[in-house]
Write a protein that holds these residues in place. Structure first.
Motif, PDB file in Angstrom:
ATOM      1  N   PHE B  73       0.866  -1.183   0.000  1.00 30.37           N
ATOM      2  CA  PHE B  73       0.000   0.000   0.000  1.00 30.37           C
ATOM      3  C   PHE B  73       0.897   1.226   0.000  1.00 30.37           C
ATOM      4  CE2 PHE B  73      -1.885  -3.491   2.241  1.00 30.37           C
ATOM      5  CZ  PHE B  73      -3.175  -3.569   1.724  1.00 30.37           C
ATOM      6  N   ARG B  74       0.484   2.233  -0.731  1.00 35.27           N
ATOM      7  CA  ARG B  74       1.317   3.429  -0.783  1.00 35.27           C
ATOM      8  C   ARG B  74       0.446   4.680  -0.778  1.00 35.27           C
ATOM      9  NH1 ARG B  74       4.516   6.108  -5.659  1.00 35.27           N
ATOM     10  NH2 ARG B  74       5.786   7.507  -4.420  1.00 35.27           N
ATOM     11  N   VAL B  75       0.893   5.668  -0.039  1.00 31.89           N
ATOM     12  CA  VAL B  75       0.240   6.987  -0.067  1.00 31.89           C
ATOM     13  C   VAL B  75       1.330   8.030  -0.257  1.00 31.89           C
ATOM     14  CG1 VAL B  75      -1.152   8.681   1.167  1.00 31.89           C
ATOM     15  CG2 VAL B  75      -1.538   6.259   1.552  1.00 31.89           C
ATOM     16  N   LEU B  76       1.125   8.889  -1.229  1.00 28.00           N
ATOM     17  CA  LEU B  76       2.043  10.002  -1.447  1.00 28.00           C
ATOM     18  C   LEU B  76       1.194  11.262  -1.424  1.00 28.00           C
ATOM     19  CD1 LEU B  76       4.687  11.374  -2.423  1.00 28.00           C
ATOM     20  CD2 LEU B  76       4.006  10.792  -4.740  1.00 28.00           C
ATOM     21  N   THR B  77       1.515  12.160  -0.519  1.00 29.69           N
ATOM     22  CA  THR B  77       0.641  13.329  -0.416  1.00 29.69           C
ATOM     23  C   THR B  77       1.432  14.594  -0.138  1.00 29.69           C
ATOM     24  OG1 THR B  77      -1.371  14.169   0.631  1.00 29.69           O
ATOM     25  CG2 THR B  77       0.155  13.020   2.054  1.00 29.69           C
ATOM     26  N   PRO B  78       1.024  15.711  -0.746  1.00 29.67           N
ATOM     27  CA  PRO B  78       1.681  16.976  -0.410  1.00 29.67           C
ATOM     28  C   PRO B  78       1.229  17.431   0.981  1.00 29.67           C
ATOM     29  CG  PRO B  78      -0.112  17.351  -1.970  1.00 29.67           C
ATOM     30  CD  PRO B  78      -0.029  15.878  -1.762  1.00 29.67           C
ATOM     31  N   GLY B  80       1.294  20.979   3.059  1.00 33.48           N
ATOM     32  CA  GLY B  80       1.647  22.398   2.951  1.00 33.48           C
ATOM     33  C   GLY B  80       2.204  22.691   1.575  1.00 33.48           C
ATOM     34  N   ASP B  81       2.928  23.780   1.460  1.00 38.60           N
ATOM     35  CA  ASP B  81       3.445  24.184   0.156  1.00 38.60           C
ATOM     36  C   ASP B  81       4.766  23.520  -0.195  1.00 38.60           C
ATOM     37  OD1 ASP B  81       1.319  25.790  -0.268  1.00 38.60           O
ATOM     38  OD2 ASP B  81       2.305  27.630   0.381  1.00 38.60           O
ATOM     39  N   ASN B  82       5.485  23.051   0.821  1.00 35.56           N
ATOM     40  CA  ASN B  82       6.867  22.650   0.560  1.00 35.56           C
ATOM     41  C   ASN B  82       7.218  21.223   0.956  1.00 35.56           C
ATOM     42  OD1 ASN B  82       7.670  25.236  -0.423  1.00 35.56           O
ATOM     43  ND2 ASN B  82       7.560  25.968   1.692  1.00 35.56           N
ATOM     44  N   TYR B  83       6.259  20.489   1.437  1.00 39.57           N
ATOM     45  CA  TYR B  83       6.583  19.153   1.920  1.00 39.57           C
ATOM     46  C   TYR B  83       5.727  18.090   1.233  1.00 39.57           C
ATOM     47  CZ  TYR B  83       9.126  21.243   5.834  1.00 39.57           C
ATOM     48  OH  TYR B  83      10.017  21.935   6.592  1.00 39.57           O
ATOM     49  N   SER B  84       6.270  16.879   1.236  1.00 34.67           N
ATOM     50  CA  SER B  84       5.447  15.735   0.852  1.00 34.67           C
ATOM     51  C   SER B  84       5.788  14.576   1.779  1.00 34.67           C
ATOM     52  CB  SER B  84       5.703  15.326  -0.599  1.00 34.67           C
ATOM     53  OG  SER B  84       6.951  14.690  -0.715  1.00 34.67           O
ATOM     54  N   VAL B  85       4.836  13.691   1.931  1.00 35.76           N
ATOM     55  CA  VAL B  85       5.058  12.468   2.697  1.00 35.76           C
ATOM     56  C   VAL B  85       4.730  11.298   1.790  1.00 35.76           C
ATOM     57  CG1 VAL B  85       4.292  11.086   4.658  1.00 35.76           C
ATOM     58  CG2 VAL B  85       4.584  13.546   4.919  1.00 35.76           C
ATOM     59  N   ASP B  86       5.658  10.360   1.747  1.00 33.26           N
ATOM     60  CA  ASP B  86       5.501   9.184   0.909  1.00 33.26           C
ATOM     61  C   ASP B  86       5.622   7.970   1.827  1.00 33.26           C
ATOM     62  OD1 ASP B  86       5.524   7.304  -1.050  1.00 33.26           O
ATOM     63  OD2 ASP B  86       7.267   8.072  -2.126  1.00 33.26           O
ATOM     64  N   ALA B  87       4.533   7.265   2.011  1.00 34.52           N
ATOM     65  CA  ALA B  87       4.549   6.135   2.938  1.00 34.52           C
ATOM     66  C   ALA B  87       4.180   4.858   2.199  1.00 34.52           C
ATOM     67  CB  ALA B  87       3.564   6.377   4.076  1.00 34.52           C
ATOM     68  N   THR B  88       4.947   3.793   2.464  1.00 38.39           N
ATOM     69  CA  THR B  88       4.589   2.494   1.897  1.00 38.39           C
ATOM     70  C   THR B  88       4.502   1.482   3.029  1.00 38.39           C
ATOM     71  OG1 THR B  88       6.909   1.975   1.486  1.00 38.39           O
ATOM     72  CG2 THR B  88       5.666   2.821  -0.369  1.00 38.39           C
ATOM     73  N   PHE B  89       3.556   0.604   2.902  1.00 42.76           N
ATOM     74  CA  PHE B  89       3.393  -0.455   3.883  1.00 42.76           C
ATOM     75  C   PHE B  89       3.284  -1.769   3.129  1.00 42.76           C
ATOM     76  CE2 PHE B  89       0.551  -3.221   6.387  1.00 42.76           C
ATOM     77  CZ  PHE B  89       1.369  -3.388   7.507  1.00 42.76           C
ATOM     78  N   ASP B  90       4.145  -2.706   3.491  1.00 42.72           N
ATOM     79  CA  ASP B  90       4.123  -4.025   2.864  1.00 42.72           C
ATOM     80  C   ASP B  90       3.642  -5.043   3.883  1.00 42.72           C
ATOM     81  OD1 ASP B  90       5.381  -2.711   0.865  1.00 42.72           O
ATOM     82  OD2 ASP B  90       7.143  -4.010   0.762  1.00 42.72           O
TER      83      ASP B  90
END
Lengths: 287, 387
Positions: B73-78, B80-90
């Motif tokens: 499973f993966r979520v990539l989300t912005p 704020g204006d300058n950050y992103s979080v990319d999370a993967t769960f196996d």
């Protein structure tokens, strides 16, 4: 941006085209937000707020460029295309179907005139409070050029940007066939009266059908003479092709504001054009 | 007339051209967080071929090797204006048998001692990458946690990219650290709890060569310290440290006339266990229509053996020793085929991969081929959706 906007691009994949189109639209939105009269935080609102105080305001380089351009257009149109004339909108309500009375026009005319403000070195000053700037007729066309600049930067080689009837293309179609642009019939605006091939550059149209009212069988259009405050007796529509959409747009506006001299002015300008007069007769090299 | 005509036009043109082109941030050229949130899911089925009965000690253990089901499973989300979080769960479930060791068979060739088919395990792995975007680069902090019945690992890292030279050149680098703990199923003579630490670092450069091609090269260094042996093997004793260097080079070439792109990769790996390997990979990305891409791929791999590798277990030998097939000399080929159907905000992926390892595929001559070399099939389906 007043009217339907569309971007058509050729790219390696639909995804890439969509991404590039989004970048181009972001640029259009940036300009819309920056120069919208309807947003309190826009540059235009800040300028007009400074004007209300009778104060002055320092503007950014891009706005300075646009103001310089506005000054040039004013000069080249012999005072007809004036970005301060938007305030006349307050007395001309084209939806009402009734003419404003002369007294209300005369009351507002003192607030019209570029020569009543001071502009230079990035500083805009309003010795006379209440003058309003309106970049209608400039920003939409400039935005089309900017959207194309963004696409070019991204490597797009074939595409078309349309912002409310103003068009700028990026090259032809990949098979080198030109983009075919329909020109509105000024008396039946939902119909095309001509189709113009466009290989490069920009195309803009202006017509007396855009905003107008008929009073006692006389057509009063939104094209107002800034010195009288009254609509000009213009051509029915003018379409001009130029390297930049901004120039095409300014040329159509000036030609319309020139009234009976519009055709002669277009001839002198030397750009390809299609003008349709009040009798429906076509003029110009774009027929 | 002529003068007048060109004068108005040139006045307008020069005023228009004098409007300064402001710096525009666009998706492709500036470093900016993603504009949309993307969620993705992949289901993979990894299946190792059974061991041939003739390759193992008769009537001992199972011929069935690992089957692994992987849900990612993966979520990539912005943010704020300058950050992103990319999370993967196996989430992986595995079952099957694995080689415990080798002995010399009657004909002199090694035979596998297989475990019973009783190994069942579940692995969960969470990785989170938080990226800060700057005008000409980005910096990320990565963290991960992974757990199995007998294994637990943490990792932490920092990475960054800097664009220079009008964004035609990208410099990249990073450091990482991981701490792994193994607590094997208790058995007489088996270790109870061991740990290893690994520190990694890499530097790299990517260069846009022209509109059609990009070259990227990087050097990765890793140093592991601690318990590096396999506690489940009958006889396995490895050095308590390992340092390795890998040199990766990737080349991308777009063939406009065919609407296709070639990806060519090369990896050279060396370590102080005396192992050296080469990996060469090719992928052909063919656009079939605007919404469909098909990607056949081929990879070749060859490695030399570790200096303490032995084809047969012999507990009486002093010092380091292992009969793990992963330390044996061999070569391997992988054939793959994927199809990606995509639109503006969704993507569907289906892919299949077949891997075959064999002593004869190695670059050098393999005198004694390990009987436990892998063959596997990997099937994946998945989707991404952006909103």
């Amino acid at each position: 941006m007043g009217g339907p906007c569309s971007i058509q691009l050729y790219a390696e994949s639909e995804n890439e085209a969509a991404l590039h189109a989004k970048s181009a639209m972001d640029e259009v939105y940036r300009l819309e937000v920056k120069y919208s009269r309807y947003r309190d935080d826009s540059v235009i609102s800040k300028i007009n707020a400074a004007s209300l105080r009778g104060g002055e305001i320092k503007v950014d380089d891009e706005t300075a460029g646009i103001l310089n351009y506005a000054e040039t257009v004013l000069h080249e149109s012999k005072g007809l295309f004036d970005v301060t004339s938007g305030v006349l909108r307050k007395v001309w309500d084209f939806k009402s179907g009734t003419l404003p009375n002369q007294l209300s026009i005369e009351a507002i005319l003192p607030l019209v005139g570029w020569n009543k403000l001071s502009w230079g070195n990035g500083l805009l000053a309003f010795p006379l409070a209440g003058i309003e700037l309106d970049f209608g007729g400039i920003v939409k066309e400039y935005a089309a050029d900017r959207a194309v600049a963004v696409c070019l930067q991204l490597g797009v080689q074939h595409g078309l940007v349309e912002l409310g009837g103003d068009i700028r293309v990026i090259g032809s179609h990949p098979d080198e066939s030109p983009w075919m642009v329909g020109i509105r019939n000024p008396r039946i605006p939902e119909q095309a009266i001509a189709r113009v091939p466009l290989q490069q550059g920009g195309l803009a149209s202006s017509g007396d059908y855009e905003r107008y009212m008929m009073v006692n069988g006389v057509r009063y259009s939104h094209l107002l003479n800034p010195s009288t405050g009254w609509p000009v007796k213009s051509l029915a529509s003018v379409t001009v092709v130029a390297d930049q959409c901004l120039i095409a747009g300014s040329a159509t506006t000036i030609a319309m504001l020139k009234g009976e001299q519009g055709l002669a002015w277009l001839e002198l300008l030397g750009l390809p054009y299609l003008a349709i007069d009040q009798n429906g007769v076509h003029h110009g090299s774009l027929q | 007339m002529k003068t007048e005509k060109s004068r108005t036009l040139s006045a307008l043109t020069s005023a228009a051209l004098a409007i300064p082109a402001v710096a525009v941030s666009t998706n492709a050229i500036a470093d900016a967080p993603p504009t949309m949130t993307e969620v993705g899911y992949r289901y993979s089925q990894y299946q190792e071929d059974d061991i041939a009965e003739s390759n193992k000690v008769k009537d001992v253990g199972s011929t069935k090797r690992y089957d692994i089901n992987i849900h990612q499973f993966r979520v990539l989300t912005p943010v704020g204006d300058n950050y992103s979080v990319d999370a993967t769960f196996d989430y992986e479930t595995m079952s099957g048998a694995s080689p415990l060791g080798t002995i010399q068979g009657a004909d002199g060739d090694p035979l596998l001692v297989m475990s019973g088919a009783s190994i069942d395990d579940t692995r969960m792995d969470l990785n989170v990458k938080t990226t800060r975007y700057y005008e000409n680069g980005n910096a990320s902090i990565v963290g991960g946690y992974s757990t199995e019945d007998d294994y637990e690992a943490f990792n932490l890292g920092l990475e960054g990219e800097k664009h220079i030279n009008d964004k035609l050149t990208t410099l990249m680098g990073g450091i990482g650290y991981s701490d792994d703990t193994i607590e094997p199923t208790p058995a007489p003579g088996r270790v109870t709890e061991e740990e290893k630490y690994t520190a990694t670092t890499f530097i790299g450069i990517a260069q846009v060569i022209n509109a059609e091609s990009v070259l990227q090269t990087s050097i990765n260094y890793a140093y592991s310290d601690g318990y590096l042996s396999d506690p489940y093997k009958l006889v396995d004793q490895r050095p308590d440290s390992r340092s390795s260097i890998a040199w990766n080079t990737r080349y991308r070439y777009y063939l406009g006339s065919l609407d296709a792109a070639v990806h060519a990769d090369y990896r050279l790996y060396v370590d102080d266990w005396d192992m050296l390997s080469h990996t060469i990979g090719f992928e052909w990305h063919q656009n079939i229509d605007p919404n469909l891409r098909v990607i056949p791929s081929f990879r070749y791999y060859s490695q030399s053996q570790a200096d303490f590798y032995r084809p047969y277990d012999n507990a009486s030998i002093e010092g380091d020793k292992s009969s793990d097939y992963r330390l044996s000399p061999f070569g391997a080929v992988t054939f793959g085929l994927s199809a990606v159907a995509h639109s503006y905000n969704w993507k569907i992926i289906i892919s299949a991969e077949r891997y075959i390892a064999d002593g004869d595929l190695a670059l050098g001559t393999v005198e004694t081929e390990h009987p436990g070399l892998l063959q596997y099939t990997l099937l994946t389906v998945g989707f991404d959706y952006a909103f």
